[in-house]
Design an enzyme around this catalytic site. Structure first.
Site, PDB file in Angstrom:
ATOM      1  N   CYS A 116      44.809 -10.887   6.273  1.00 41.93           N
ATOM      2  CA  CYS A 116      44.820 -12.293   6.699  1.00 41.93           C
ATOM      3  C   CYS A 116      43.873 -13.144   5.855  1.00 41.93           C
ATOM      4  O   CYS A 116      44.284 -14.028   5.122  1.00 41.93           O
ATOM      5  CB  CYS A 116      44.438 -12.388   8.178  1.00 41.93           C
ATOM      6  SG  CYS A 116      44.401 -14.096   8.799  1.00 41.93           S
ATOM      7  N   CYS A 188      23.082  -7.178   3.433  1.00 43.37           N
ATOM      8  CA  CYS A 188      23.467  -8.478   4.000  1.00 43.37           C
ATOM      9  C   CYS A 188      24.834  -8.452   4.676  1.00 43.37           C
ATOM     10  O   CYS A 188      25.269  -9.478   5.206  1.00 43.37           O
ATOM     11  CB  CYS A 188      23.434  -9.559   2.918  1.00 43.37           C
ATOM     12  SG  CYS A 188      24.701  -9.362   1.639  1.00 43.37           S
ATOM     13  N   CYS A 198      31.646   1.535 -12.738  1.00 49.01           N
ATOM     14  CA  CYS A 198      30.657   2.511 -12.300  1.00 49.01           C
ATOM     15  C   CYS A 198      30.347   2.341 -10.819  1.00 49.01           C
ATOM     16  O   CYS A 198      30.650   1.318 -10.208  1.00 49.01           O
ATOM     17  CB  CYS A 198      29.389   2.404 -13.143  1.00 49.01           C
ATOM     18  SG  CYS A 198      28.309   1.049 -12.705  1.00 49.01           S
ATOM     19  N   CYS A 211      24.467   2.568  -4.132  1.00 48.34           N
ATOM     20  CA  CYS A 211      25.537   3.484  -4.544  1.00 48.34           C
ATOM     21  C   CYS A 211      26.796   3.169  -3.748  1.00 48.34           C
ATOM     22  O   CYS A 211      26.746   3.024  -2.525  1.00 48.34           O
ATOM     23  CB  CYS A 211      25.095   4.925  -4.309  1.00 48.34           C
ATOM     24  SG  CYS A 211      26.426   6.132  -4.549  1.00 48.34           S
TER      25      CYS A 211
END
Length: 292
Positions: A116, A188, A198, A211
């Site tokens: 959506c 956040c 990467c 990571c």
């Protein structure tokens, strides 16, 4: 009768050239662009490449003056940006601008359904507790806090869902799905999409490095040791040679700084007594009574 004043051809070569602070080249005024807000001037080609890079990478929505020492800390206006970039790049800039506005607007939020992506309006902005939000586009009802399906009478889960797969809503989020193309920043909680590249990710919103697979922080892992052991071993996405070259560069920078400090330390030791002596003389002169 009008007369035209003759201008020698050799005078044309004496037209003033303006220096560009980005490429350090000198160009005629016609090839330069002045930022209206701060009056800093750059060659048009350099400024265009600078603006296009920031928009393509999604680094900034408020594009600041390229001069780090700009006294007015100016920004390029939307009409200035539109004059120097292609239509598709300008469209991306406006999209990024809108996304940032929604992100920091307490009255609006994104629909968590991956199919959506509509903007939903919160009914009661002043309400501090979770409230139901219904998307007008897909009619999904979700929680304003955790973005899961609305759960009346139940608290939000302590662990916020961080990944989901295309075609799934937030109620079917995957918590430990390595192959999920979209995840949330661990810091956040902003959604991040990874197409390829990467596994060392940096959130464009809060600049947090982590990571992609296990979401562990990489803010202090300059040598990328995280990918030498554990479940994420050899999952960085780069060849062993490129990793070794990266580590060599990082070690070289730290070694160079240490060597510079080692060379400068004798001079600092010699200069310290001289500085202290000067300070003592100055303080002694201030304490002496004025002659009468």
């Amino acid at each position: 009768m009008t007369t035209t004043r003759y201008r020698p051809t050799w005078d044309l070569a004496l037209d003033p050239l303006v220096s560009c602070k980005l490429c350090l080249g000198e160009y005629p005024v016609e090839q330069m662009t002045t930022i209206a807000q701060c009056q800093c001037i750059f060659c048009t080609l350099c400024l265009k490449q600078y603006v296009e890079l920031l928009i393509k990478e999604g680094l900034e929505t408020a594009i600041s003056c390229p001069d780090a020492a700009c006294p007015k800390q100016g920004h390029l206006q939307e009409n200035e940006i539109e004059c120097m970039v292609a239509a598709e790049i300008m469209q991306r800039y406006k999209k990024l601008q809108f996304e940032r506005e929604v992100l920091f607007d307490p009255c609006r939020t994104w629909c968590p359904a991956s199919t959506c992506q509509a903007v939903c309006q919160l009914q009661d902005v002043g309400l501090q507790t979770p409230q139901p939000v219904q998307c007008k586009a897909c009619r999904m009802e979700f929680c304003s806090t955790c973005k899961a399906s609305w759960h009346p009478g139940q608290g939000c889960p302590e662990t916020m869902p961080i990944t989901f797969l295309p075609g799934e809503t937030s109620a079917a989020f995957k918590m430990e799905e390595d192959d999920a193309p979209i995840k949330r920043c661990p810091k956040c909680k902003v959604y991040i999409e990874r197409d390829e590249g990467c596994a060392q990710m940096m959130c464009k919103n809060c600049k947090h490095a982590f990571c992609w697979y296990c979401l562990e922080s990489l803010d202090d892992d300059f040598l990328l040791i995280h990918y030498d052991k554990g479940p994420c071993r050899n999952k960085l996405g780069h060849s062993r040679a490129s990793v070794i070259w990266h580590r060599t560069q990082v070690v070289g920078i730290f070694a160079g700084f240490g060597l510079l400090l080692l060379v400068a330390s004798p001079f600092l030791l010699l200069a310290t007594p001289f500085v202290l002596c000067c300070k003592c003389k100055c303080s002694k002169g201030d304490d002496d009574p004025l002659p009468t």
